[in-house]
Design an enzyme around this catalytic site. Structure first.
Site, PDB file in Angstrom:
ATOM      1  N   ASN A  57       5.495   7.571   4.702  1.00 53.33           N
ATOM      2  CA  ASN A  57       5.704   6.537   3.684  1.00 53.33           C
ATOM      3  C   ASN A  57       5.937   7.264   2.360  1.00 53.33           C
ATOM      4  OD1 ASN A  57       5.653   4.414   1.934  1.00 53.33           O
ATOM      5  ND2 ASN A  57       3.490   3.877   2.263  1.00 53.33           N
TER       6      ASN A  57
ATOM      7  N   LYS B 275       6.878   6.083  -0.371  1.00 50.17           N
ATOM      8  CA  LYS B 275       6.564   5.248  -1.539  1.00 50.17           C
ATOM      9  C   LYS B 275       7.665   5.421  -2.593  1.00 50.17           C
ATOM     10  CE  LYS B 275       1.729   5.582  -0.313  1.00 50.17           C
ATOM     11  NZ  LYS B 275       0.344   5.569  -0.701  1.00 50.17           N
TER      12      LYS B 275
ATOM     13  N   HIS C 133       1.611  -3.354   2.967  1.00 50.07           N
ATOM     14  CA  HIS C 133       0.886  -2.179   2.483  1.00 50.07           C
ATOM     15  C   HIS C 133      -0.092  -2.623   1.394  1.00 50.07           C
ATOM     16  CE1 HIS C 133      -0.030   1.624   0.590  1.00 50.07           C
ATOM     17  NE2 HIS C 133       0.364   2.196   1.715  1.00 50.07           N
TER      18      HIS C 133
ATOM     19  N   GLU D 254      -0.780  -1.445  -1.365  1.00 50.67           N
ATOM     20  CA  GLU D 254      -0.216  -1.402  -2.733  1.00 50.67           C
ATOM     21  C   GLU D 254       0.612  -2.650  -3.016  1.00 50.67           C
ATOM     22  OE1 GLU D 254       1.548   2.480  -2.311  1.00 50.67           O
ATOM     23  OE2 GLU D 254      -0.455   3.357  -2.208  1.00 50.67           O
TER      24      GLU D 254
ATOM     25  N   GLU E  60      -5.356   1.086   7.348  1.00 52.92           N
ATOM     26  CA  GLU E  60      -5.441   1.981   6.194  1.00 52.92           C
ATOM     27  C   GLU E  60      -6.582   1.534   5.276  1.00 52.92           C
ATOM     28  OE1 GLU E  60      -1.436   4.042   5.434  1.00 52.92           O
ATOM     29  OE2 GLU E  60      -1.330   2.096   4.457  1.00 52.92           O
TER      30      GLU E  60
ATOM     31  N   GLY F   2      -4.621   8.056  -0.713  1.00 52.82           N
ATOM     32  CA  GLY F   2      -4.319   8.888  -1.876  1.00 52.82           C
ATOM     33  C   GLY F   2      -5.552   9.457  -2.553  1.00 52.82           C
TER      34      GLY F   2
ATOM     35  N   SER G  19      -5.011   9.530   3.543  1.00 53.44           N
ATOM     36  CA  SER G  19      -5.250  10.965   3.410  1.00 53.44           C
ATOM     37  C   SER G  19      -5.133  11.731   4.721  1.00 53.44           C
ATOM     38  CB  SER G  19      -6.612  11.214   2.732  1.00 53.44           C
ATOM     39  OG  SER G  19      -6.608  10.655   1.427  1.00 53.44           O
TER      40      SER G  19
END
Ligand code: PGA
Length: 253
Positions: free
Chosen positions: A9, A11, A97, A99, A169, A175, A215
């Site tokens: 991904n 991003k 996702h 985000e 996730e 991250g 991660s």
């Protein structure tokens, strides 16, 4: 045999030229994937066509979108429809996702619509779920992710659900460099599979790939992927480094 998938991904990272170089470096490795293994690259919208032609010749390597509109077509400035993705040969799209849920206020209802437009256009959703740190600390993660699946996926038919890809996730691991332990990952993946089994039957649930994200790095991928119910990973940061992502692809079981 259940599919095992290494999904990158990107991003909102990398210029077109940087992306092209990264992809070249990874493809140059010529990693032989078994029929049940796949490498998927979720790239920014403007790169979808370029990457598609490069990857098209390689077996089991695919380009994916990171998002699509919940609407079919029309006056929605700035949006990209699933039909548009299909028209340039895209077969996978990340949906939901964390985000997107957090920064763009995507609700479970919107995500159900996005999943629908994907299926209408023969695009496999890579459907993300996962809990915030607060929910994990309260030990409510199992019910929380169960509801995410129920609200966005449980209207799907058996034929549809058996082609989906799920990515668990935990938001506290994205991250942050803080990976879920193999025990935490395996426990949640088993739970997600049992939630799917309750609705669609064990046989169907056993065939759905459930990826872990948060991660994942070159040096921890093998350990995570070796968990019985972890079928690969959805990878952000480490997917931007050729050496790391190569190691991640090689860690698929
Ligand atoms: P990360 O991101 O690998 O950088 O933690 C994972 C993701 O958001 O898909």
């Amino acid at each position: 045999m259940r599919k095992q998938i290494a999904a990158a991904n990107w991003k909102m990272n990398l210029t077109y030229q940087q992306g092209e170089k990264l992809l070249d470096e990874i493809l140059e490795e010529k990693i032989e994937l078994a029929p049940h293994q796949q490498a998927i690259f979720a790239v920014p919208f403007p790169y979808l066509i370029m990457a598609n032609s490069e990857v098209a010749e390689e077996n089991n390597y695919f380009i994916a979108a990171q998002n699509c509109s919940d609407k079919k077509s029309g006056a929605y400035t700035g949006e990209v429809s699933a039909e548009m993705l299909q028209s340039i040969g895209i077969k996978y799209c990340i949906i939901g996702h964390s985000e997107r849920r957090e920064y763009y206020f995507e609700t479970t209802k919107t995500l159900a619509e996005k999943v629908n437009v994907c299926f209408e256009n023969n695009i496999t959703p890579i459907f993300c779920c996962g809990e915030q740190l607060r929910i994990r600390e309260e030990n409510n993660q199992a019910i929380y992710v169960q509801q995410q699946l129920e609200e966005s996926l449980f209207h799907l038919s058996t034929e549809q659900i058996q082609t989906i890809i799920i990515a668990y996730e935990p938001i506290w691991a994205i991250g942050t460099g803080r990976t879920a332990t193999t025990e935490q990952a395996q426990e949640m993946h088993l739970h997600l599979r049992s939630v799917l089994a309750t609705k669609y039957g064990q046989e169907i649930a056993d065939e759905i790939p459930i990826l872990y994200g948060g991660s994942v790095k070159g040096n921890n991928a093998a350990e995570l992927f070796n968990c019985t119910d972890v079928d690969g990973g959805l990878v952000g940061g480490a997917s931007l480094v050729a050496k790391d992502f190569v190691q991640i692809i090689k860690s698929l079981k």
